[in-house]
Design a protein around this motif. Structure first.
Motif, mmCIF file in Angstrom:
data_model
loop_
_atom_site.group_PDB
_atom_site.id
_atom_site.type_symbol
_atom_site.label_atom_id
_atom_site.label_comp_id
_atom_site.label_asym_id
_atom_site.label_seq_id
_atom_site.Cartn_x
_atom_site.Cartn_y
_atom_site.Cartn_z
ATOM 1 N N GLU A 116 1.044 -1.243 0.052
ATOM 2 C CA GLU A 116 0.001 -0.179 0.030
ATOM 3 C C GLU A 116 0.801 1.435 0.066
ATOM 4 O O GLU A 116 0.586 2.246 -0.713
ATOM 5 C CB GLU A 116 -0.875 -0.057 1.141
ATOM 6 C CG GLU A 116 -1.605 1.148 1.209
ATOM 7 C CD GLU A 116 -2.719 1.559 0.156
ATOM 8 O OE1 GLU A 116 -3.101 2.537 0.113
ATOM 9 O OE2 GLU A 116 -2.785 0.535 -0.648
ATOM 10 N N ARG A 117 1.953 1.219 0.862
ATOM 11 C CA ARG A 117 3.005 2.221 0.705
ATOM 12 C C ARG A 117 3.376 2.631 -0.621
ATOM 13 O O ARG A 117 3.468 3.861 -1.301
ATOM 14 C CB ARG A 117 3.836 2.255 1.683
ATOM 15 C CG ARG A 117 5.273 3.180 1.809
ATOM 16 C CD ARG A 117 4.495 4.506 2.422
ATOM 17 N NE ARG A 117 5.578 5.505 2.543
ATOM 18 C CZ ARG A 117 5.402 6.653 2.331
ATOM 19 N NH1 ARG A 117 4.043 7.117 2.247
ATOM 20 N NH2 ARG A 117 6.379 7.591 2.372
ATOM 21 N N GLY A 118 3.728 1.481 -1.425
ATOM 22 C CA GLY A 118 4.158 1.643 -2.774
ATOM 23 C C GLY A 118 3.093 2.284 -3.562
ATOM 24 O O GLY A 118 3.324 3.198 -4.493
ATOM 25 N N ARG A 119 1.939 1.791 -3.437
ATOM 26 C CA ARG A 119 0.794 2.551 -3.971
ATOM 27 C C ARG A 119 0.371 3.719 -3.969
ATOM 28 O O ARG A 119 0.163 4.847 -4.861
ATOM 29 C CB ARG A 119 -0.466 1.426 -4.028
ATOM 30 C CG ARG A 119 -0.561 0.303 -4.591
ATOM 31 C CD ARG A 119 -1.693 -0.427 -4.464
ATOM 32 N NE ARG A 119 -2.265 -0.703 -3.539
ATOM 33 C CZ ARG A 119 -2.157 -1.884 -2.625
ATOM 34 N NH1 ARG A 119 -1.429 -2.771 -3.241
ATOM 35 N NH2 ARG A 119 -2.646 -2.091 -1.481
ATOM 36 N N ILE A 120 0.497 4.185 -2.667
ATOM 37 C CA ILE A 120 0.581 5.599 -2.153
ATOM 38 C C ILE A 120 1.773 6.309 -3.014
ATOM 39 O O ILE A 120 1.227 7.561 -3.505
ATOM 40 C CB ILE A 120 0.534 5.844 -0.782
ATOM 41 C CG1 ILE A 120 -0.654 5.137 -0.067
ATOM 42 C CG2 ILE A 120 0.863 7.116 -0.287
ATOM 43 C CD1 ILE A 120 -0.363 5.027 1.398
ATOM 44 N N ARG A 121 2.857 6.015 -2.890
ATOM 45 C CA ARG A 121 3.906 6.778 -3.794
ATOM 46 C C ARG A 121 3.521 6.903 -5.061
ATOM 47 O O ARG A 121 3.778 7.905 -5.924
ATOM 48 C CB ARG A 121 5.279 5.956 -3.637
ATOM 49 C CG ARG A 121 6.169 6.203 -2.335
ATOM 50 C CD ARG A 121 7.378 5.698 -2.055
ATOM 51 N NE ARG A 121 7.795 5.380 -0.827
ATOM 52 C CZ ARG A 121 8.524 4.271 -0.564
ATOM 53 N NH1 ARG A 121 8.662 3.336 -1.542
ATOM 54 N NH2 ARG A 121 8.775 4.116 0.683
ATOM 55 N N GLU A 122 3.088 5.632 -5.715
ATOM 56 C CA GLU A 122 2.748 5.800 -7.195
ATOM 57 C C GLU A 122 1.746 6.940 -7.628
ATOM 58 O O GLU A 122 1.741 7.774 -8.460
ATOM 59 C CB GLU A 122 2.408 4.567 -7.612
ATOM 60 C CG GLU A 122 3.454 3.337 -7.828
ATOM 61 C CD GLU A 122 2.865 1.943 -8.034
ATOM 62 O OE1 GLU A 122 1.619 1.893 -8.419
ATOM 63 O OE2 GLU A 122 3.608 1.155 -8.187
ATOM 64 N N ARG A 123 0.725 7.120 -6.628
ATOM 65 C CA ARG A 123 -0.373 8.114 -6.688
ATOM 66 C C ARG A 123 -0.054 9.562 -6.612
ATOM 67 O O ARG A 123 -0.422 10.381 -7.182
ATOM 68 C CB ARG A 123 -1.376 7.561 -5.879
ATOM 69 C CG ARG A 123 -2.252 6.205 -6.320
ATOM 70 C CD ARG A 123 -3.575 6.188 -5.556
ATOM 71 N NE ARG A 123 -3.434 6.084 -4.095
ATOM 72 C CZ ARG A 123 -3.447 4.822 -3.331
ATOM 73 N NH1 ARG A 123 -3.226 3.696 -3.806
ATOM 74 N NH2 ARG A 123 -3.290 5.023 -1.892
ATOM 75 N N THR A 124 0.827 9.448 -5.618
ATOM 76 C CA THR A 124 1.439 10.816 -5.379
ATOM 77 C C THR A 124 2.155 11.233 -6.333
ATOM 78 O O THR A 124 2.334 12.411 -6.712
ATOM 79 C CB THR A 124 2.324 10.660 -3.792
ATOM 80 O OG1 THR A 124 1.579 10.260 -3.010
ATOM 81 C CG2 THR A 124 2.863 12.079 -3.569
ATOM 82 N N ALA A 125 3.141 10.387 -6.963
ATOM 83 C CA ALA A 125 3.999 10.985 -8.139
ATOM 84 C C ALA A 125 3.103 11.251 -9.168
ATOM 85 O O ALA A 125 3.690 12.327 -9.872
ATOM 86 C CB ALA A 125 4.820 9.679 -8.383
ATOM 87 N N ALA A 126 2.257 10.568 -9.479
ATOM 88 C CA ALA A 126 1.271 10.709 -10.794
ATOM 89 C C ALA A 126 0.441 12.133 -10.347
ATOM 90 O O ALA A 126 0.069 12.837 -11.356
ATOM 91 C CB ALA A 126 0.129 9.673 -10.816
ATOM 92 N N GLY A 127 -0.068 12.324 -9.171
ATOM 93 C CA GLY A 127 -0.519 13.459 -8.873
ATOM 94 C C GLY A 127 0.263 14.808 -8.962
ATOM 95 O O GLY A 127 -0.007 16.057 -9.709
ATOM 96 N N ARG A 128 1.677 14.477 -8.695
ATOM 97 C CA ARG A 128 2.550 15.618 -8.739
ATOM 98 C C ARG A 128 2.741 15.955 -10.282
ATOM 99 O O ARG A 128 3.001 17.266 -10.840
ATOM 100 C CB ARG A 128 4.040 15.212 -8.121
ATOM 101 C CG ARG A 128 3.911 15.723 -6.803
ATOM 102 C CD ARG A 128 5.388 15.607 -6.161
ATOM 103 N NE ARG A 128 6.071 14.361 -6.400
ATOM 104 C CZ ARG A 128 6.053 13.384 -5.510
ATOM 105 N NH1 ARG A 128 5.475 13.534 -4.435
ATOM 106 N NH2 ARG A 128 6.854 12.136 -5.693
#
Length: 181
Positions: A116-128
């Motif tokens: 889940e932490r990895g998925r959060i990072r992916e979503r955050t990077a996509a949002g940025r």
């Protein structure tokens, strides 16, 4: 005694929901933190574990509030066990270290939390990335306006010392030194 531990990752998040859940579940004392679970140094968690005595229980609203890394989770649970205490998660009722099956479930949940932490990072990077595409600027605003930057650079190229230029704009010398090519 039943101790609770509540944590949120950022100051923009609220502990109220976790606190209400833990109090309703019978926690007599709740240790609270606003710090990333990815960080190993969590002073309030250390305090909570330090207070544990044989027969006590450390309770969290969800396993991901305790740790997001499998090794960290297992290390924390080892410390809880060393104190002779148990561990319970309200969101995952099967996670109760008083049963033999709990070790397996906790390991699986730790892995899921890490994913889940990895998925959060992916979503955050996509949002940025989307924000950058829309022209959003990140970071602090420059201390000097573009006009001041050009003016300061001209003064430096004319031979004026960086320290004097910095003083005139009330900024550090390193701010001025970054202007030079």
């Amino acid at each position: 005694m039943i101790y609770g531990y509540a944590r949120v990752s950022t100051s923009g998040q609220d502990l109220a929901n976790q606190l209400a859940q833990l109090k309703a579940a019978g926690c007599e004392m709740v240790f609270r933190e606003k710090i990333s679970g990815f960080t190993i140094e969590r002073p309030q968690l250390k305090r909570a574990i330090g207070k544990l005595e044989p027969g006590d229980v450390l309770m969290v609203a969800a396993v991901d509030r305790l740790a997001r890394d499998t090794r960290d989770l297992l290390n924390i649970l080892h410390e809880v066990r060393e104190a002779g205490a148990g561990f319970r998660s309200l969101a995952e009722p099967i996670v109760d270290t008083t049963s033999e099956l709990a070790d397996i479930v906790i390991a699986v949940l730790g892995i899921a939390a890490k994913w889940e932490r990895g998925r959060i990072r992916e979503r955050t990077a996509a949002g940025r990335a989307r924000a950058r595409e829309q022209g959003v600027k990140f970071g602090r605003k420059p201390k000097l306006t573009p006009h001041q930057q050009r003016e300061a650079l001209e003064r430096i190229l004319a031979g004026e010392p960086q320290r004097a230029v910095a003083r005139s704009y009330n900024v550090s010398q390193s701010t001025i030194s970054r202007l030079t090519p």
